[in-house]
Design an enzyme around this catalytic site. Structure first.
Site, PDB file in Angstrom:
ATOM      1  N   ILE A  46      66.319 -87.926   7.315  1.00 53.93           N
ATOM      2  CA  ILE A  46      66.084 -89.065   6.419  1.00 53.93           C
ATOM      3  C   ILE A  46      67.366 -89.882   6.320  1.00 53.93           C
ATOM      4  CG2 ILE A  46      65.493 -89.792   4.074  1.00 53.93           C
ATOM      5  CD1 ILE A  46      63.758 -87.336   3.834  1.00 53.93           C
ATOM      6  N   CYS A  47      68.492 -89.163   6.176  1.00 52.76           N
ATOM      7  CA  CYS A  47      69.774 -89.851   6.002  1.00 52.76           C
ATOM      8  C   CYS A  47      70.085 -90.866   7.105  1.00 52.76           C
ATOM      9  CB  CYS A  47      70.909 -88.843   5.890  1.00 52.76           C
ATOM     10  SG  CYS A  47      70.652 -87.653   4.569  1.00 52.76           S
TER      11      CYS A  47
END
Lengths: 174, 243
Positions: A46-47
């Site tokens: 996600i990052c």
């Protein structure tokens, strides 16, 4: 978690930038504003969408005299390898090993041992103007961060969903 | 160098998954019938009544255990399949969450975060491989988890029936009630020891398979002994009052 009006805790931490390892301090950042964004871990799924999002928008932030700094609990070498993996980044990644800086900003998740997904916008005096945190599994909006930076720099009272070019409202007592 | 045959190994694992039904069925058939024989031999004087009751118990037990295994496996399989379908639908809507969860699971098993990231990234190129691996690593769900209701039911019923014959046949063949009971309990002891020795001892590579056989025997015979004592205790309740 720090709130608007709080003084931003200073830092002087190892970082990775431009495929090099160095140190970065808050006092050493010369830009008018700073976007300091905490993210949970390097090498996650996600990052990178956020980190790449900030990288792609760096010119727009630069145009607003705003620096971008990413922070996670990973060490600087991990940051460097991850930045290579993502194809190099146009801003530094701070190594907050142990999460002390995240604790000072009130965004350390003890259960996970990582920082929350939190964003702080600091002014020229390094006072917090804006602070927001989102759940670990929900990526933040880079365009919203940029919109807020522009709204803050406009110096006007900006209504909901204000965008540059729209008329800012006069002060509304309600 | 001999190559590993994954298909043959998979078939072996699937067959071994049925050991539970076989051991459970035999043990329950032997134990229930031996308990009925021992209990009724203490409570009822007539040998024919004991045999009839044991036959009825065997038939009811085999059908009940077979139907129970069929229904149990069917319900379990349906619930698991439904849960897997739901998990997969949720996963397909949130690929990042699946990737993150799989990464965390791999890190928990000792891989560095960076190595886990690369593996998940490679798996992500084939979504089917990603979701299959995620279901196994994150939720512990895998295709081999599913039993076959029909084969489970048949195996359980037949195993119960075979187990029941072990004490019943000698009891029926020996004319004396007391000697028949002793013969039935003796064959029961031998078969229970053999089941424990073979399934718990040899198949699971125990160092002392005889110990597994003795443990199996002790549990089963202990239950039969308790059944006999209970039969003795309730015998007075069946006595016809004088007058």
């Amino acid at each position: 978690m720090l709130k608007p009006g709080d003084a931003a805790p200073a830092f002087d931490l190892p970082c990775a930038f431009d495929d090099k390892l160095s140190h970065l301090s808050l006092s050493g950042i010369r830009s008018e504003m700073v976007v300091l964004f905490f993210y949970p871990r390097d090498f996650s799924f996600i990052c990178p969408t956020e980190v790449i999002g900030f990288h792609k928008a760096r010119a727009a932030f630069n145009a607003e005299h705003t620096s971008i700094v990413g922070v996670s609990v990973d060490d600087a070498e991990s940051h460097r390898r991850w930045a290579r993996e993502l194809g190099s980044l146009g801003f530094p990644l701070l190594a907050d090993a142990g999460g002390n800086l995240a604790r000072k900003y009130g965004v350390f998740d003890d259960a996970e041992g990582t920082a929350l997904r939190a964003t702080f916008i600091l002014d020229a005096r390094r006072v917090v103007l804006y602070a927001v945190a989102s759940p670990v599994n929900v990526g933040r909006s880079v365009s919203e961060t940029l919109r807020v930076v522009r709204a803050l720099r406009s110096g006007k009272l900006c209504p909901a969903d204000w965008v540059p070019g729209a008329d800012a409202s006069p002060a509304d007592p309600d | 160098m001999a190559a590993l045959d994954p298909q043959a190994k998979r078939r072996t694992f699937e067959r071994l998954a049925n050991v539970r039904e076989i051991v459970f069925g035999i043990q329950d058939g032997v134990l229930t019938t031996a308990g009925v024989l021992a209990g009724l031999s203490g409570a009822v004087a007539q040998r024919s009544q004991v045999i009839l009751a044991a036959l009825a118990s065997t038939a009811a037990g085999a059908l009940s255990m077979g139907a129970g295994a069929y229904l149990g496996t069917r319900a379990e399989t349906r619930i698991l399949r439904s849960e897997m379908r739901r998990v997969r639908e949720e996963s397909q809507g949130q690929p990042y969450v699946v990737q993150e969860s799989l990464l965390a699971a791999l890190a928990k098993e000792g891989l560095s975060r960076e190595a886990g990231y690369r593996i998940v990234q490679l798996l992500s190129a084939a979504p089917q491989a990603l979701y299959n691996t995620a279901e196994e690593k994150i939720y512990g769900l895998a295709g081999a988890t599913f039993g076959n209701p029909l084969s489970d039911g048949l195996l359980m019923g037949v195993a119960f029936l075979l187990g029941a014959l072990v004490p019943l046949l000698p009891f029926m063949l020996v004319a004396s009630l007391r000697l028949g009971l002793i013969a039935g309990l003796a064959t029961t002891a031998i078969v229970l020891f053999a089941v424990g020795y073979a399934f718990e001892g040899r198949l699971s590579d125990q160092r002392y398979p005889a110990v597994a056989g003795l443990r199996f025997l002790a549990i089963a015979m202990g239950a039969a002994a308790i059944g006999y004592v209970i039969g003795l205790l309730i015998a007075p309740l069946g006595a016809v009052p004088a007058g």
